[in-house]
Design a protein around this motif. Structure first.
Motif, PDB file in Angstrom:
ATOM      1  N   THR A  19       0.411  -1.429   0.080  1.00 24.92           N
ATOM      2  CA  THR A  19       0.109   0.153  -0.034  1.00 24.92           C
ATOM      3  C   THR A  19       1.012   1.103  -0.116  1.00 24.92           C
ATOM      4  O   THR A  19       1.179   2.662  -0.546  1.00 24.92           O
ATOM      5  N   ILE A  22       2.687   1.500  -3.565  1.00 28.49           N
ATOM      6  CA  ILE A  22       1.161   2.319  -4.210  1.00 28.49           C
ATOM      7  C   ILE A  22       1.050   4.080  -3.975  1.00 28.49           C
ATOM      8  O   ILE A  22       1.332   4.804  -4.919  1.00 28.49           O
ATOM      9  N   VAL A  23       1.019   4.092  -3.081  1.00 29.88           N
ATOM     10  CA  VAL A  23       0.082   5.772  -2.917  1.00 29.88           C
ATOM     11  C   VAL A  23       1.194   6.412  -2.448  1.00 29.88           C
ATOM     12  O   VAL A  23       1.305   7.251  -2.425  1.00 29.88           O
ATOM     13  N   ARG A  32       1.452   6.462 -10.233  1.00 29.23           N
ATOM     14  CA  ARG A  32      -0.428   7.502  -9.948  1.00 29.23           C
ATOM     15  C   ARG A  32      -0.219   8.599 -11.356  1.00 29.23           C
ATOM     16  O   ARG A  32      -1.116   9.483 -11.276  1.00 29.23           O
ATOM     17  N   LEU A  65      -9.103   6.910  -5.601  1.00 33.57           N
ATOM     18  CA  LEU A  65      -8.823   5.573  -4.497  1.00 33.57           C
ATOM     19  C   LEU A  65      -7.192   5.349  -4.357  1.00 33.57           C
ATOM     20  O   LEU A  65      -6.288   5.552  -3.270  1.00 33.57           O
ATOM     21  N   LEU A  66      -6.573   6.086  -5.503  1.00 41.49           N
ATOM     22  CA  LEU A  66      -4.745   6.562  -5.315  1.00 41.49           C
ATOM     23  C   LEU A  66      -4.214   7.898  -4.195  1.00 41.49           C
ATOM     24  O   LEU A  66      -2.903   7.359  -3.423  1.00 41.49           O
ATOM     25  N   TYR A  69      -4.440   6.101   1.411  1.00 39.92           N
ATOM     26  CA  TYR A  69      -4.190   5.215   1.267  1.00 39.92           C
ATOM     27  C   TYR A  69      -4.941   3.601   1.859  1.00 39.92           C
ATOM     28  O   TYR A  69      -4.688   2.851   1.990  1.00 39.92           O
ATOM     29  N   CYS A  71      -8.544   3.385   1.139  1.00 41.39           N
ATOM     30  CA  CYS A  71      -8.612   2.459   0.157  1.00 41.39           C
ATOM     31  C   CYS A  71      -7.909   1.190  -1.146  1.00 41.39           C
ATOM     32  O   CYS A  71      -7.708   0.268  -1.364  1.00 41.39           O
ATOM     33  N   THR A  72      -6.443   2.299  -1.400  1.00 33.45           N
ATOM     34  CA  THR A  72      -5.943   1.380  -2.069  1.00 33.45           C
ATOM     35  C   THR A  72      -5.443  -0.072  -0.633  1.00 33.45           C
ATOM     36  O   THR A  72      -4.689  -0.807  -1.671  1.00 33.45           O
ATOM     37  N   TRP A  75      -7.840  -2.858  -1.434  1.00 33.28           N
ATOM     38  CA  TRP A  75      -7.770  -3.614  -3.000  1.00 33.28           C
ATOM     39  C   TRP A  75      -6.358  -4.281  -3.155  1.00 33.28           C
ATOM     40  O   TRP A  75      -5.986  -5.505  -3.284  1.00 33.28           O
TER      41      TRP A  75
END
Length: 118
Positions: A19, A22-23, A32, A65-66, A69, A71-72, A75
């Motif tokens: 996470t 990604i974020v 992103r 979404l991105l 954190y 929400c991400t 997923w």
């Protein structure tokens, strides 16, 4: 399938690290960037760059979404847990790698906080 405490802890650290990767991490900024608009503001000679999710469509949805954190993380949890349940031989090494990196990140944050660097 029931998870042991060690498996749950390992998944937890792996999900945390994925996470964050990604974020927040600079290395994934190129993934992103298509989903955000940059707003540059200058105040007292200091330039600040703000990332605002795109307004509409899929890019807007992905940007929102991105930028979250929580929400991400949901997923990322579904991806890692599902992969571990259905393809353990493939996902177990990946999860272990992320978990070790997650533990290292937590330790590094604790050390920096203890040294007053954070």
């Amino acid at each position: 399938m029931e998870l042991t405490f060690v498996q749950l802890t390992t998944l937890g650290f792996a999900i945390f690290r994925l996470t964050h990767l990604i974020v927040f991490d600079k290395i994934t900024e190129f993934l992103r960037s298509p989903f955000f608009d940059e707003i540059v503001e200058e105040e007292n000679g200091v330039e600040e760059v703000y990332l605002i999710p795109k307004k509409e469509g899929f890019k807007g949805f992905a940007g929102r979404l991105l930028s979250c954190y929580w929400c991400t993380g949901i997923w990322a949890s579904m991806f890692l847990y599902g992969g571990y349940m259905w393809f353990p031989a493939i996902f177990a090494p990946f999860i272990t790698l992320l978990a070790v990196a997650g533990v290292a990140a937590v330790i590094e944050s604790a050390v920096q906080s203890g040294n007053g660097l954070n």
